[in-house]
Write a protein that holds these residues in place. Structure first.
Motif, PDB file in Angstrom:
ATOM      1  N   ARG A 168       0.829  -1.216   0.000  1.00 33.03           N
ATOM      2  CA  ARG A 168       0.000   0.000   0.000  1.00 33.03           C
ATOM      3  C   ARG A 168       0.857   1.258   0.000  1.00 33.03           C
ATOM      4  NH1 ARG A 168      -2.383  -2.983   4.208  1.00 33.03           N
ATOM      5  NH2 ARG A 168      -1.644  -1.463   5.736  1.00 33.03           N
ATOM      6  N   ALA A 169       2.037   1.164   0.607  1.00 38.13           N
ATOM      7  CA  ALA A 169       2.863   2.359   0.810  1.00 38.13           C
ATOM      8  C   ALA A 169       3.663   2.743  -0.425  1.00 38.13           C
ATOM      9  CB  ALA A 169       3.822   2.125   1.979  1.00 38.13           C
ATOM     10  N   GLU A 170       4.150   1.763  -1.162  1.00 36.72           N
ATOM     11  CA  GLU A 170       5.079   2.065  -2.257  1.00 36.72           C
ATOM     12  C   GLU A 170       4.535   3.092  -3.247  1.00 36.72           C
ATOM     13  OE1 GLU A 170       8.058  -0.275  -5.343  1.00 36.72           O
ATOM     14  OE2 GLU A 170       6.258  -1.277  -4.605  1.00 36.72           O
ATOM     15  N   PRO A 171       3.277   2.975  -3.707  1.00 38.63           N
ATOM     16  CA  PRO A 171       2.778   3.988  -4.651  1.00 38.63           C
ATOM     17  C   PRO A 171       2.729   5.393  -4.054  1.00 38.63           C
ATOM     18  CG  PRO A 171       1.372   2.038  -4.655  1.00 38.63           C
ATOM     19  CD  PRO A 171       2.292   1.911  -3.474  1.00 38.63           C
ATOM     20  N   LEU A 172       2.517   5.474  -2.748  1.00 38.33           N
ATOM     21  CA  LEU A 172       2.431   6.787  -2.097  1.00 38.33           C
ATOM     22  C   LEU A 172       3.807   7.423  -1.926  1.00 38.33           C
ATOM     23  CD1 LEU A 172      -0.154   5.949   0.721  1.00 38.33           C
ATOM     24  CD2 LEU A 172      -0.598   7.118  -1.445  1.00 38.33           C
ATOM     25  N   LEU A 173       4.829   6.610  -1.703  1.00 38.13           N
ATOM     26  CA  LEU A 173       6.152   7.134  -1.369  1.00 38.13           C
ATOM     27  C   LEU A 173       7.060   7.282  -2.584  1.00 38.13           C
ATOM     28  CD1 LEU A 173       6.816   5.041   1.867  1.00 38.13           C
ATOM     29  CD2 LEU A 173       5.865   7.342   1.673  1.00 38.13           C
ATOM     30  N   GLN A 174       6.698   6.674  -3.686  1.00 36.42           N
ATOM     31  CA  GLN A 174       7.567   6.690  -4.857  1.00 36.42           C
ATOM     32  C   GLN A 174       7.551   8.057  -5.536  1.00 36.42           C
ATOM     33  OE1 GLN A 174       6.337   4.336  -8.337  1.00 36.42           O
ATOM     34  NE2 GLN A 174       8.382   3.430  -8.329  1.00 36.42           N
ATOM     35  N   ILE A 175       8.732   8.537  -5.923  1.00 38.36           N
ATOM     36  CA  ILE A 175       8.832   9.724  -6.768  1.00 38.36           C
ATOM     37  C   ILE A 175       8.686   9.226  -8.203  1.00 38.36           C
ATOM     38  CG2 ILE A 175      10.298  11.626  -7.534  1.00 38.36           C
ATOM     39  CD1 ILE A 175      11.609  11.621  -4.800  1.00 38.36           C
ATOM     40  N   ASN A 176       7.562   9.537  -8.832  1.00 37.48           N
ATOM     41  CA  ASN A 176       7.232   8.886 -10.090  1.00 37.48           C
ATOM     42  C   ASN A 176       7.920   9.532 -11.301  1.00 37.48           C
ATOM     43  OD1 ASN A 176       5.736  11.224 -10.696  1.00 37.48           O
ATOM     44  ND2 ASN A 176       3.843  10.345  -9.911  1.00 37.48           N
ATOM     45  N   ASP A 177       7.749   8.885 -12.455  1.00 38.07           N
ATOM     46  CA  ASP A 177       8.388   9.348 -13.682  1.00 38.07           C
ATOM     47  C   ASP A 177       7.989  10.775 -14.031  1.00 38.07           C
ATOM     48  OD1 ASP A 177       9.072   6.707 -13.628  1.00 38.07           O
ATOM     49  OD2 ASP A 177       8.562   6.302 -15.722  1.00 38.07           O
ATOM     50  N   ALA A 178       6.700  11.083 -13.877  1.00 33.91           N
ATOM     51  CA  ALA A 178       6.215  12.410 -14.255  1.00 33.91           C
ATOM     52  C   ALA A 178       6.915  13.500 -13.448  1.00 33.91           C
ATOM     53  CB  ALA A 178       4.703  12.494 -14.059  1.00 33.91           C
ATOM     54  N   THR A 179       7.150  13.233 -12.174  1.00 34.33           N
ATOM     55  CA  THR A 179       7.835  14.204 -11.323  1.00 34.33           C
ATOM     56  C   THR A 179       9.269  14.410 -11.784  1.00 34.33           C
ATOM     57  OG1 THR A 179       6.469  13.616  -9.420  1.00 34.33           O
ATOM     58  CG2 THR A 179       8.561  14.708  -8.955  1.00 34.33           C
ATOM     59  N   VAL A 180       9.958  13.313 -12.106  1.00 34.14           N
ATOM     60  CA  VAL A 180      11.341  13.422 -12.578  1.00 34.14           C
ATOM     61  C   VAL A 180      11.403  14.147 -13.912  1.00 34.14           C
ATOM     62  CG1 VAL A 180      13.387  12.121 -13.286  1.00 34.14           C
ATOM     63  CG2 VAL A 180      12.066  11.383 -11.307  1.00 34.14           C
ATOM     64  N   PHE A 181      10.479  13.839 -14.834  1.00 34.68           N
ATOM     65  CA  PHE A 181      10.450  14.529 -16.124  1.00 34.68           C
ATOM     66  C   PHE A 181      10.224  16.028 -15.928  1.00 34.68           C
ATOM     67  CE2 PHE A 181       9.431  10.418 -18.374  1.00 34.68           C
ATOM     68  CZ  PHE A 181      10.547  10.448 -19.188  1.00 34.68           C
ATOM     69  N   ARG A 182       9.338  16.374 -14.999  1.00 42.50           N
ATOM     70  CA  ARG A 182       9.087  17.800 -14.744  1.00 42.50           C
ATOM     71  C   ARG A 182      10.345  18.485 -14.236  1.00 42.50           C
ATOM     72  NH1 ARG A 182       4.747  20.457 -10.403  1.00 42.50           N
ATOM     73  NH2 ARG A 182       5.388  22.634 -10.764  1.00 42.50           N
ATOM     74  N   LEU A 183      11.058  17.820 -13.341  1.00 42.19           N
ATOM     75  CA  LEU A 183      12.314  18.368 -12.820  1.00 42.19           C
ATOM     76  C   LEU A 183      13.307  18.584 -13.954  1.00 42.19           C
ATOM     77  CD1 LEU A 183      14.429  18.972 -10.564  1.00 42.19           C
ATOM     78  CD2 LEU A 183      14.878  16.516 -10.532  1.00 42.19           C
ATOM     79  N   LEU A 184      13.468  17.606 -14.820  1.00 41.31           N
ATOM     80  CA  LEU A 184      14.445  17.711 -15.904  1.00 41.31           C
ATOM     81  C   LEU A 184      14.035  18.766 -16.925  1.00 41.31           C
ATOM     82  CD1 LEU A 184      15.162  13.895 -16.392  1.00 41.31           C
ATOM     83  CD2 LEU A 184      16.518  15.577 -15.144  1.00 41.31           C
ATOM     84  N   ARG A 185      12.751  18.851 -17.212  1.00 38.34           N
ATOM     85  CA  ARG A 185      12.291  19.903 -18.128  1.00 38.34           C
ATOM     86  C   ARG A 185      12.538  21.288 -17.554  1.00 38.34           C
ATOM     87  NH1 ARG A 185       7.764  16.499 -18.891  1.00 38.34           N
ATOM     88  NH2 ARG A 185       6.577  17.770 -17.415  1.00 38.34           N
ATOM     89  N   ALA A 186      12.399  21.412 -16.229  1.00 36.96           N
ATOM     90  CA  ALA A 186      12.553  22.717 -15.589  1.00 36.96           C
ATOM     91  C   ALA A 186      13.900  23.341 -15.877  1.00 36.96           C
ATOM     92  CB  ALA A 186      12.343  22.600 -14.081  1.00 36.96           C
ATOM     93  N   VAL A 187      14.942  22.527 -15.966  1.00 38.12           N
ATOM     94  CA  VAL A 187      16.294  23.104 -16.113  1.00 38.12           C
ATOM     95  C   VAL A 187      16.957  22.774 -17.437  1.00 38.12           C
ATOM     96  CG1 VAL A 187      16.735  23.256 -13.639  1.00 38.12           C
ATOM     97  CG2 VAL A 187      17.259  21.140 -14.841  1.00 38.12           C
ATOM     98  N   PHE A 188      16.578  21.657 -18.073  1.00 38.15           N
ATOM     99  CA  PHE A 188      17.248  21.271 -19.315  1.00 38.15           C
ATOM    100  C   PHE A 188      16.494  21.700 -20.579  1.00 38.15           C
ATOM    101  CE2 PHE A 188      19.466  18.289 -16.484  1.00 38.15           C
ATOM    102  CZ  PHE A 188      20.766  18.439 -16.941  1.00 38.15           C
ATOM    103  N   ALA A 189      15.217  22.040 -20.451  1.00 40.95           N
ATOM    104  CA  ALA A 189      14.440  22.435 -21.630  1.00 40.95           C
ATOM    105  C   ALA A 189      14.447  23.952 -21.793  1.00 40.95           C
ATOM    106  CB  ALA A 189      13.010  21.924 -21.510  1.00 40.95           C
ATOM    107  N   PRO A 190      14.455  24.441 -23.039  1.00 42.62           N
ATOM    108  CA  PRO A 190      14.399  25.901 -23.261  1.00 42.62           C
ATOM    109  C   PRO A 190      13.112  26.493 -22.711  1.00 42.62           C
ATOM    110  CG  PRO A 190      15.017  24.729 -25.265  1.00 42.62           C
ATOM    111  CD  PRO A 190      14.530  23.686 -24.300  1.00 42.62           C
ATOM    112  N   HIS A 191      13.219  27.676 -22.181  1.00 38.23           N
ATOM    113  CA  HIS A 191      12.040  28.403 -21.690  1.00 38.23           C
ATOM    114  C   HIS A 191      12.004  29.770 -22.368  1.00 38.23           C
ATOM    115  CE1 HIS A 191      11.962  25.289 -18.671  1.00 38.23           C
ATOM    116  NE2 HIS A 191      10.863  25.781 -18.148  1.00 38.23           N
ATOM    117  N   SER A 192      10.802  30.158 -22.734  1.00 40.25           N
ATOM    118  CA  SER A 192      10.656  31.466 -23.392  1.00 40.25           C
ATOM    119  C   SER A 192      10.636  32.580 -22.355  1.00 40.25           C
ATOM    120  CB  SER A 192       9.342  31.474 -24.187  1.00 40.25           C
ATOM    121  OG  SER A 192       8.222  31.194 -23.358  1.00 40.25           O
TER     122      SER A 192
END
Length: 246
Positions: free
Chosen positions: A222-246
């Motif tokens: 029951r706990a693992e899904p709640l505690l896991q830092i999921n793919d979407a969160t990691v992608f958002r982090l990487l986009r924040a700094v590695f993707a161009p921003h206007s």
């Protein structure tokens, strides 16, 4: 029943069995309590992680947009594709340093809401007694990995990213490199093992009628899904700094 089971066993074997059985049970009871506390704080964990990413998005969006893509060794995701932007070896090393730094900070902020129970759990593991040195070292290493991660003090990501951008990502600031190296070292100590893996390692030492492992497994499912830092969160982090921003 215990007396029957131990017929023919030497005093040393009986003692070893009791030592390992007691430690296995203690480990699972402590692990269950630690996971239960973590679950109670899972919303604070998610909030802390989200706040860190929002800080990057508002304070230094696209700060690494012109850096070459780092070599991704992390299983959860990859930065945006940058075909034709391989850069120099030094620039690729810089990108990898910042990727490790970002993922390390994500891990550190995720621990923040459960810092005290994580410290208590990690400090307990090296003090369990086992008759097999490999088991003792394995659990102690897991505890040391948590302690090493909790001891990390991340530098300011945005300041360091801007400083590196100013020199064309030819190098990363010393404090960024030191943090990335320390996070890698903390991760390597634990050899990537998880709590369920450790539970399986100690399973053979439990008495047949001991249900501590079953309780831990039910909670973890029951706990693992709640505690896991999921793919979407990691992608958002990487986009924040590695993707161009206007």
């Amino acid at each position: 029943m215990l007396g029957v089971a131990m017929v023919g066993a030497t005093p040393a074997e009986v003692s070893a069995s009791r030592v390992d059985r007691a430690s296995a049970r203690t480990f699972l009871v402590d692990a269950t309590a630690y996971v239960r506390i973590s679950v109670r704080h899972h919303l604070q964990l998610k909030t802390a992680v989200r706040a860190f990413i929002e800080h990057l998005e508002s304070s230094c969006p696209g700060s690494l947009a012109h850096a070459p893509p780092p070599i991704v060794e992390h299983a959860l995701g990859a930065p945006p594709s940058k075909a034709g932007m391989e850069g120099t070896p030094a620039q690729r090393t810089t990108s990898q340093t910042f990727l490790t730094m970002a993922l390390g900070e994500l891990k550190v902020v995720g621990y923040a809401p459960i810092r005290a129970p994580a410290l208590a759990f990690a400090n307990e593991l090296p003090h369990l007694h086992w008759t097999k040195p490999l088991i003792a070292h394995t659990l102690a290493d897991f505890g040391h990995s948590i302690l090493a991660t909790l001891a990390l003090r991340p530098p300011d990501f945005c300041i360091d990213a801007r400083a590196s951008a100013a020199i064309g990502y030819a190098a990363s600031p010393p404090e960024a490199t030191q943090f990335a190296d320390a996070f890698r070292a903390a991760t390597l100590v634990g050899k990537g093992r998880s709590l369920p893996e450790l539970a399986n390692i100690v399973r053979p030492f439990l008495a047949h009628d001991d249900n501590t492992l079953a309780r831990f497994r039910r909670l973890w499912s029951r706990a693992e899904p709640l505690l896991q830092i999921n793919d979407a969160t990691v992608f958002r982090l990487l986009r924040a700094v590695f993707a161009p921003h206007s």
